[in-house]
Design an enzyme around this catalytic site. Sequence first.
Site, PDB file in Angstrom:
ATOM      1  N   TYR A  63      39.669  43.043  11.224  1.00  0.00           N
ATOM      2  CA  TYR A  63      40.395  44.128  11.141  1.00  0.00           C
ATOM      3  C   TYR A  63      41.803  43.731  10.864  1.00  0.00           C
ATOM      4  CZ  TYR A  63      36.316  46.799  12.775  1.00  0.00           C
ATOM      5  OH  TYR A  63      34.974  47.169  13.031  1.00  0.00           O
ATOM      6  N   GLY A 207      31.448  60.959  10.911  1.00  0.00           N
ATOM      7  CA  GLY A 207      31.508  60.962   9.332  1.00  0.00           C
ATOM      8  C   GLY A 207      32.729  60.323   8.804  1.00  0.00           C
ATOM      9  N   PHE A 210      34.904  63.135   8.210  1.00  0.00           N
ATOM     10  CA  PHE A 210      34.540  64.470   7.626  1.00  0.00           C
ATOM     11  C   PHE A 210      34.455  65.679   8.526  1.00  0.00           C
ATOM     12  CE2 PHE A 210      31.236  66.975   5.759  1.00  0.00           C
ATOM     13  CZ  PHE A 210      31.919  67.384   4.470  1.00  0.00           C
ATOM     14  N   PHE A 211      34.029  65.358   9.839  1.00  0.00           N
ATOM     15  CA  PHE A 211      33.495  66.246  10.638  1.00  0.00           C
ATOM     16  C   PHE A 211      34.965  67.032  11.272  1.00  0.00           C
ATOM     17  CE2 PHE A 211      29.359  64.146  10.360  1.00  0.00           C
ATOM     18  CZ  PHE A 211      28.684  65.579   9.872  1.00  0.00           C
TER      19      PHE A 211
END
Length: 340
Positions: A63, A207, A210-211
Amino acid sequence: MAVATSVPRMKLGSQGLKVSTQGLGCMGMSAFYGQPKPKPDMITLIRHVVESGVTFLDTSDIYGPFTNEVLLGKVQLISFGLLFPHIFADGMTPAVRGDPAYVRACCEASLKRLDIDCIDLYYQHRVDTSVPIEVTMGELKKLVEEGKIKYIGMSEASASTIKRAHAVHPITAVQLEWSLWTRDIEEDIVPTCRELGIGIVAYSPLGRGFFSSGPKFVANLEEGDMRKHVARFQGENLEHNARVLERITEKATRKGCTPSQLALAWVHHQGSDVCPIPGTTKIEYFNQNIAALSVKLTPEDMAELESLAAAGAFKGERYPETYVTYKDSETPPLNSWKGE
């Protein structure tokens, strides 16, 4: 919307490790989701997270690379902060290596960047398919014996690889993508973990946003955000997935919570051995995620969600083609190893 709640502890795996029942994925602070976020803001967020009772923080040497570990090191995490350095290739090239020399070099470098003496949970981020898993685990076992790591984990490993690794040294946790729209692990990997007493850490339980943000956020993704290249966020797949999300949102409204809280609650209700680690870069969203712990789902609620988001209900692959997840990977037999 569900209200914030205190964060209880759970036993992760059967080796004695205890963590907060929900963690924090730190990847998006430094990599893969657009430009790195301002360090002062991220330090403030991490301190708020720890003060809120979350002790399970997920980082990796890839990362950045490396910058996320340095960021967490500046916050001086308490000893039971859970960290996720991972084994990857020399320099800045993302690849996978599991040979003993590199396993040790990665661990020792991560300890320095994090400014700690021991990593509580050290995962093999991806399986090196050219090195017998017994060889990689053998070196990790030595690191445990030397007091440099406490517990060993794996990520995105197949059921057979998990079994072979566990035979060398007990695996405490396996980290996998698990959410309402990623459920392929339920057939064999989850049962394998439960058979062996291995805890399950669910990454991307929302997600990849997305959610929590819905399909419209895709249009505003920054350059460099890997989600721009995920098939689930493109074209007809996105249109189809948005229709599924509409039905989940209706369910969330009836439950008095947000779609993201409902999605997190679904993961929590998979069992007391499951710990989701949703990522965020904003305190507001972190608080919302913690509030998912107060969302209680009945068997009828779970059955309805199982129907709405059955395996295969969402369309598109979960990673871009250029990202190798090593899902269901196998490694050579131990007697094939010719290395040191």
